[in-house]
Design an enzyme around this catalytic site. Structure first.
Site, PDB file in Angstrom:
ATOM      1  N   ARG A  15       7.763  -8.345  14.719  1.00 21.55           N
ATOM      2  CA  ARG A  15       9.313  -8.338  14.152  1.00 21.55           C
ATOM      3  C   ARG A  15      10.147  -7.083  14.624  1.00 21.55           C
ATOM      4  O   ARG A  15       9.634  -6.226  15.176  1.00 21.55           O
ATOM      5  CB  ARG A  15       9.162  -8.264  12.748  1.00 21.55           C
ATOM      6  CG  ARG A  15       8.739  -9.539  12.106  1.00 21.55           C
ATOM      7  CD  ARG A  15       8.408  -9.325  10.512  1.00 21.55           C
ATOM      8  NE  ARG A  15       7.550  -8.481  10.046  1.00 21.55           N
ATOM      9  CZ  ARG A  15       7.542  -7.900   9.015  1.00 21.55           C
ATOM     10  NH1 ARG A  15       8.036  -8.422   7.783  1.00 21.55           N
ATOM     11  NH2 ARG A  15       6.074  -7.054   8.745  1.00 21.55           N
ATOM     12  N   LYS A  75       8.486  -1.560   9.694  1.00 22.16           N
ATOM     13  CA  LYS A  75       7.248  -1.019   9.159  1.00 22.16           C
ATOM     14  C   LYS A  75       7.364   0.641   9.343  1.00 22.16           C
ATOM     15  O   LYS A  75       8.051   0.999   9.736  1.00 22.16           O
ATOM     16  CB  LYS A  75       5.962  -1.445  10.152  1.00 22.16           C
ATOM     17  CG  LYS A  75       5.359  -3.085  10.095  1.00 22.16           C
ATOM     18  CD  LYS A  75       5.454  -3.604   8.695  1.00 22.16           C
ATOM     19  CE  LYS A  75       3.922  -3.314   8.004  1.00 22.16           C
ATOM     20  NZ  LYS A  75       3.861  -3.979   6.768  1.00 22.16           N
ATOM     21  N   TYR A  94      10.716  -0.560   5.634  1.00 17.79           N
ATOM     22  CA  TYR A  94       9.571  -0.744   4.661  1.00 17.79           C
ATOM     23  C   TYR A  94       8.629   0.548   4.659  1.00 17.79           C
ATOM     24  O   TYR A  94       8.379   1.131   5.898  1.00 17.79           O
ATOM     25  CB  TYR A  94       8.587  -1.829   4.737  1.00 17.79           C
ATOM     26  CG  TYR A  94       9.384  -2.989   4.370  1.00 17.79           C
ATOM     27  CD1 TYR A  94       9.787  -3.540   3.224  1.00 17.79           C
ATOM     28  CD2 TYR A  94       9.395  -4.229   5.695  1.00 17.79           C
ATOM     29  CE1 TYR A  94      10.417  -4.756   2.738  1.00 17.79           C
ATOM     30  CE2 TYR A  94       9.954  -5.369   5.238  1.00 17.79           C
ATOM     31  CZ  TYR A  94      10.446  -5.573   3.971  1.00 17.79           C
ATOM     32  OH  TYR A  94      10.871  -7.083   3.453  1.00 17.79           O
ATOM     33  N   HIS A  96       6.231   1.857   1.498  1.00 11.23           N
ATOM     34  CA  HIS A  96       5.275   1.590   0.679  1.00 11.23           C
ATOM     35  C   HIS A  96       4.412   2.829   0.668  1.00 11.23           C
ATOM     36  O   HIS A  96       3.451   3.140   0.607  1.00 11.23           O
ATOM     37  CB  HIS A  96       4.226   0.420   1.233  1.00 11.23           C
ATOM     38  CG  HIS A  96       4.781  -0.871   1.241  1.00 11.23           C
ATOM     39  ND1 HIS A  96       5.203  -1.682   0.081  1.00 11.23           N
ATOM     40  CD2 HIS A  96       5.465  -1.662   2.327  1.00 11.23           C
ATOM     41  CE1 HIS A  96       5.879  -2.784   0.383  1.00 11.23           C
ATOM     42  NE2 HIS A  96       5.830  -2.858   1.565  1.00 11.23           N
ATOM     43  N   GLU A 118      11.577  -1.777   0.107  1.00  9.94           N
ATOM     44  CA  GLU A 118      10.722  -2.127  -0.995  1.00  9.94           C
ATOM     45  C   GLU A 118      11.427  -1.738  -2.377  1.00  9.94           C
ATOM     46  O   GLU A 118      10.828  -2.423  -3.410  1.00  9.94           O
ATOM     47  CB  GLU A 118       9.403  -2.160  -0.851  1.00  9.94           C
ATOM     48  CG  GLU A 118       8.676  -0.871  -1.266  1.00  9.94           C
ATOM     49  CD  GLU A 118       8.825   0.214   0.194  1.00  9.94           C
ATOM     50  OE1 GLU A 118       9.590  -0.371   1.098  1.00  9.94           O
ATOM     51  OE2 GLU A 118       8.342   1.424   0.157  1.00  9.94           O
ATOM     52  N   SER A 134       8.539 -12.817   0.801  1.00  8.96           N
ATOM     53  CA  SER A 134       8.051 -13.790  -0.273  1.00  8.96           C
ATOM     54  C   SER A 134       8.208 -15.270   0.145  1.00  8.96           C
ATOM     55  O   SER A 134       7.492 -16.094  -0.036  1.00  8.96           O
ATOM     56  CB  SER A 134       8.321 -13.329  -1.715  1.00  8.96           C
ATOM     57  OG  SER A 134       7.610 -11.977  -2.105  1.00  8.96           O
ATOM     58  N   ILE A 178       8.903 -16.107  -6.707  1.00 15.01           N
ATOM     59  CA  ILE A 178       9.464 -16.454  -5.504  1.00 15.01           C
ATOM     60  C   ILE A 178       8.355 -17.100  -4.613  1.00 15.01           C
ATOM     61  O   ILE A 178       8.684 -18.346  -4.159  1.00 15.01           O
ATOM     62  CB  ILE A 178      10.093 -15.289  -4.831  1.00 15.01           C
ATOM     63  CG1 ILE A 178      10.747 -14.396  -5.300  1.00 15.01           C
ATOM     64  CG2 ILE A 178      10.467 -15.628  -3.221  1.00 15.01           C
ATOM     65  CD1 ILE A 178      12.157 -14.783  -5.897  1.00 15.01           C
ATOM     66  N   SER A 220      -0.469 -20.690 -17.582  1.00 15.43           N
ATOM     67  CA  SER A 220      -1.400 -20.090 -16.996  1.00 15.43           C
ATOM     68  C   SER A 220      -2.478 -19.306 -17.954  1.00 15.43           C
ATOM     69  O   SER A 220      -2.023 -18.478 -18.738  1.00 15.43           O
ATOM     70  CB  SER A 220      -0.950 -18.742 -16.058  1.00 15.43           C
ATOM     71  OG  SER A 220      -2.258 -18.214 -15.404  1.00 15.43           O
ATOM     72  N   ASP A 270      -1.895  -8.516  -0.984  1.00 15.18           N
ATOM     73  CA  ASP A 270      -1.466  -7.321  -0.747  1.00 15.18           C
ATOM     74  C   ASP A 270      -1.540  -6.550  -2.139  1.00 15.18           C
ATOM     75  O   ASP A 270      -1.436  -5.424  -2.162  1.00 15.18           O
ATOM     76  CB  ASP A 270      -0.109  -7.311  -0.111  1.00 15.18           C
ATOM     77  CG  ASP A 270       0.757  -8.122  -0.892  1.00 15.18           C
ATOM     78  OD1 ASP A 270       0.202  -8.711  -1.667  1.00 15.18           O
ATOM     79  OD2 ASP A 270       2.188  -7.784  -0.802  1.00 15.18           O
ATOM     80  N   ASN A 300      -0.500  -9.883   5.821  1.00 10.72           N
ATOM     81  CA  ASN A 300       1.045  -9.776   6.246  1.00 10.72           C
ATOM     82  C   ASN A 300       1.348 -11.067   6.814  1.00 10.72           C
ATOM     83  O   ASN A 300       1.372 -11.484   8.105  1.00 10.72           O
ATOM     84  CB  ASN A 300       1.134  -8.711   7.358  1.00 10.72           C
ATOM     85  CG  ASN A 300       0.472  -9.088   8.343  1.00 10.72           C
ATOM     86  OD1 ASN A 300      -0.742  -9.418   8.619  1.00 10.72           O
ATOM     87  ND2 ASN A 300       0.852  -8.374   9.965  1.00 10.72           N
TER      88      ASN A 300
END
Ligand code: NAD
Length: 370
Positions: A15, A75, A94, A96, A118, A134, A178, A220, A270, A300
């Site tokens: 990407r 990333k 991103y 994380h 994020e 998502s 989502i 659930s 993830d 990913n």
């Protein structure tokens, strides 16, 4: 503002953080956009498209980091990039951070301004820069499930939509957020018999209202999951409990009750996965088999469709990038609460509580630095 878009150097990342259309929007507003040559090729955007959009190409990653006031990426920076980042440089990508101590310390040390996709958060608590990925993973999960259901891939040998005279496959989706919603739409569109489970009755009511008749909703719980896994051909894991590991909703002992060649797609891998037998896989080697049950657990998934993912990501990130470029990061974060929540590390200080707590670092209110 001078904006730099480097080529992603993380393994198998195709990407790029800005499409030519995005570059054109920024240039139109008087900003200078520098893209690393070849950066868009993995997403099907040749250099010429950026040049026609008014961007300038630079040959190396060093050139891009060297010139830019703001770096837009996909990333988190990895080790070879650390030394290229300058004090006061804005990094919009991103990160994380909470799962990367070395990265956190490196960004504290270099004094950059780290805005993490994020953690940009809207007042309804949704995360607008995570949603596009998502959506991609949810839609893809059905495509992958259908593929691995084919006999040659080790599946049960069922066509998702069936044919006249032959019933369709049964698809169980655990988690109706989502990912789950997009998966249900795709599976329903292909004609499968779909069940979505969620713990939120409110969500189930909504899904029941909007979904076509071949989608059923169900609460659930362990009892229902244990019964359902016996009859479903594809089971998609799509749960999320914010800030926590995913619960193991499909346990090891349930595998023995499934049909041989059942396909499990754990999109929640993830966050540790919602199947007990999940372990993360890669696009190069996406599946493994336990007890005759096929597992697809690629962490990913959007990486397999970089063109779609790049465009989807830019659609969501660009409006904020424009605000940062037009006003500077400080004023943009004063004016926009969602963007302010994206601030994680600023000039050596951790301004996101979860990151400070993860590594026992001092926490500073972002607003105190604006
Ligand atoms: N593998 C990938 O490439 C990839 C890509 C994107 C997202 N993801 C992951 O997919 C997961 C789902 O993301 P999302 O955006 O759909 O999240 P979301 O918050 O929109 O939806 C999660 C849903 O799970 C439900 N849930 C919680 N506990 C449950 C339970 N016990 N049983 C059933 N449902 C339960 C919630 O009520 C919610 O509706 C996350 O872990 C996310 O990180 C993975």
């Amino acid at each position: 503002m001078i904006i730099g878009v480097p080529k992603e150097i993380k393994n198998n990342e195709n990407r790029i953080a800005l499409t030519p259309a995005g570059a054109a929007e920024l240039v139109k507003r008087g900003h200078e956009v520098y893209v690393q040559a070849g950066g868009g090729s993995g997403s099907g955007f040749p250099d010429e498209d950026y040049i026609s959009a008014g961007a300038k190409m630079l040959p190396t990653i060093e050139d891009v980091y060297g010139i830019a006031e703001m770096i837009i990426k996909v990333k988190e920076p990895i080790e070879p990039e650390y030394k290229l980042i300058k004090k006061g440089q804005i990094l919009y990508t991103y990160f994380h951070f909470a799962s990367g101590e070395e990265l956190t310390n490196a960004m504290i040390a270099n004094g950059s301004i780290c805005l993490a996709y994020e953690t940009v958060e809207l007042p309804d608590r949704s995360l607008p820069l995570l949603i596009p990925m998502s959506e991609v993973a949810g839609r893809m999960s059905v495509q992958e499930g259908a593929k691995y259901l084919e006999k040659t891939f080790g599946g049960y040998g069922v066509l998702l939509g069936g044919v006249p005279g032959v019933p369709p496959a049964n698809v169980l989706i655990i988690g109706g957020g989502i990912v789950g919603t997009e998966a249900a739409k795709m599976a329903a569109g292909l004609g499968a018999d779909v069940t979505i489970m969620d713990v939120s009755l409110k969500r189930l009511r909504y899904l029941d209202d909007i979904m076509p008749p071949n989608v059923k909703t169900m609460m659930s719980n362990e009892y229902n999951i244990r019964a359902a896994v016996k009859n479903n051909d594809v089971i998609i894991g799509a749960v999320l409990i914010p800030g926590a590991k995913a619960p193991h909703l499909v346990t090891r002992d349930m595998l023995a009750t499934m049909k041989p060649g059942t396909v499990l797609v754990d999109v929640a891998v993830d966050q540790g996965g919602c199947f007990e037998t999940t372990k993360a896989t890669t696009h190069a080697d996406p599946t493994f088999v336990i007890d005759h049950v096929l597992h697809y657990c690629v962490a990913n998934m959007p990486g397999a469709v970089p063109r779609t993912s790049t465009i989807a990501l830019t659609n969501a990130t660009l409006p904020y990038a424009i605000q940062i470029a037009d006003k500077g990061w400080k004023q943009a974060c004063i004016d926009s609460e969602p963007l302010r929540k994206g601030l994680n590390v600023v000039d050596g200080k951790v301004v996101y509580k979860g990151v400070a707590e993860a590594f026992n670092l001092p926490y500073h209110e972002a607003s105190s630095l604006l």
